[in-house]
Design a protein around this motif. Structure first.
Motif, PDB file in Angstrom:
ATOM      1  N   ILE A  95      93.743  50.525  54.740  1.00 22.00           N
ATOM      2  CA  ILE A  95      93.133  51.754  54.744  1.00 22.00           C
ATOM      3  C   ILE A  95      93.352  52.359  53.411  1.00 22.00           C
ATOM      4  CG2 ILE A  95      93.708  54.183  55.435  1.00 22.00           C
ATOM      5  CD1 ILE A  95      94.424  53.094  58.209  1.00 22.00           C
ATOM      6  N   CYS A  96      94.373  52.292  52.580  1.00 21.73           N
ATOM      7  CA  CYS A  96      94.585  52.532  51.322  1.00 21.73           C
ATOM      8  C   CYS A  96      93.604  51.900  50.340  1.00 21.73           C
ATOM      9  CB  CYS A  96      95.864  52.452  51.041  1.00 21.73           C
ATOM     10  SG  CYS A  96      97.278  53.497  51.616  1.00 21.73           S
ATOM     11  N   GLN A  97      93.360  50.671  50.518  1.00 20.41           N
ATOM     12  CA  GLN A  97      92.435  50.047  49.532  1.00 20.41           C
ATOM     13  C   GLN A  97      90.793  50.125  49.942  1.00 20.41           C
ATOM     14  OE1 GLN A  97      93.377  45.866  50.785  1.00 20.41           O
ATOM     15  NE2 GLN A  97      94.989  45.693  49.224  1.00 20.41           N
ATOM     16  N   VAL A  98      90.549  50.628  51.009  1.00 20.57           N
ATOM     17  CA  VAL A  98      89.087  50.719  51.495  1.00 20.57           C
ATOM     18  C   VAL A  98      88.919  52.191  51.063  1.00 20.57           C
ATOM     19  CG1 VAL A  98      87.736  51.412  53.518  1.00 20.57           C
ATOM     20  CG2 VAL A  98      88.890  49.371  53.726  1.00 20.57           C
ATOM     21  N   THR A  99      89.682  53.203  51.286  1.00 14.17           N
ATOM     22  CA  THR A  99      89.648  54.607  50.562  1.00 14.17           C
ATOM     23  C   THR A  99      89.506  54.758  49.146  1.00 14.17           C
ATOM     24  OG1 THR A  99      91.025  55.476  52.647  1.00 14.17           O
ATOM     25  CG2 THR A  99      90.739  56.878  50.714  1.00 14.17           C
ATOM     26  N   ALA A 100      90.436  53.778  48.574  1.00 10.41           N
ATOM     27  CA  ALA A 100      90.204  53.793  47.019  1.00 10.41           C
ATOM     28  C   ALA A 100      89.014  53.338  46.603  1.00 10.41           C
ATOM     29  CB  ALA A 100      91.593  53.071  46.464  1.00 10.41           C
ATOM     30  N   GLN A 101      88.453  52.149  47.105  1.00 10.71           N
ATOM     31  CA  GLN A 101      87.134  51.713  46.839  1.00 10.71           C
ATOM     32  C   GLN A 101      86.007  52.530  47.117  1.00 10.71           C
ATOM     33  OE1 GLN A 101      87.055  48.134  49.108  1.00 10.71           O
ATOM     34  NE2 GLN A 101      87.473  46.747  47.090  1.00 10.71           N
ATOM     35  N   ARG A 102      86.196  53.279  48.280  1.00  9.32           N
ATOM     36  CA  ARG A 102      84.780  54.268  48.610  1.00  9.32           C
ATOM     37  C   ARG A 102      85.015  55.457  47.757  1.00  9.32           C
ATOM     38  NH1 ARG A 102      85.372  54.655  55.115  1.00  9.32           N
ATOM     39  NH2 ARG A 102      84.229  52.778  55.444  1.00  9.32           N
ATOM     40  N   ASN A 103      85.991  55.846  47.321  1.00 10.24           N
ATOM     41  CA  ASN A 103      86.092  57.316  46.436  1.00 10.24           C
ATOM     42  C   ASN A 103      86.290  56.859  45.105  1.00 10.24           C
ATOM     43  OD1 ASN A 103      85.801  59.242  48.567  1.00 10.24           O
ATOM     44  ND2 ASN A 103      87.866  58.204  49.129  1.00 10.24           N
TER      45      ASN A 103
END
Length: 115
Positions: A95-103
């Motif tokens: 979740i952290c990785q996906v959120t960091a990539q999206r934002n």
């Protein structure tokens, strides 16, 4: 799931007289009688001290959560039952990785809070 289905089918065939009762089949029957998770199932599952009935309910809850997610894999669920995952830490990391990539945020600066 395959081992559960296989062992129950084998035990049913043993009860019907189509197979000779083997030691693993007797172990399965005894585990059912004692309301314990059979050893062959437990070694393929998450660690648990639950009775067989509670373990099966827990297993079905886990399966339901995964099936709901599989039906819509592109959408992140709003609520996740973390103990129902086999590796909750990996899920939180993802979740952290996906959120960091999206934002376009730095991954090292993200923090995860759970209640």
């Amino acid at each position: 799931l395959a081992e559960i289905k296989r062992s129950i089918k084998e035990l049913q065939l043993g009860f019907a007289g189509e197979l000779t009762m083997s030691e693993p089949m007797e172990d399965l029957m005894n585990a059912f009688y004692m309301d314990r998770v059979p050893a062959t199932w437990a070694k393929r599952a998450w660690p648990s001290l639950m009775s067989l009935g509670n373990w099966v309910k827990n297993f079905l809850d886990r399966l339901t959560q995964l099936e709901e997610w599989m039906n819509n894999p592109s959408e992140m669920p709003k609520v996740v039952w973390l103990p129902g995952l086999s590796s909750p830490q990996s899920f939180l990391t993802a979740i952290c990785q996906v959120t960091a990539q999206r934002n376009q945020w730095e991954l090292d600066k993200l923090v995860t809070f759970t209640k």
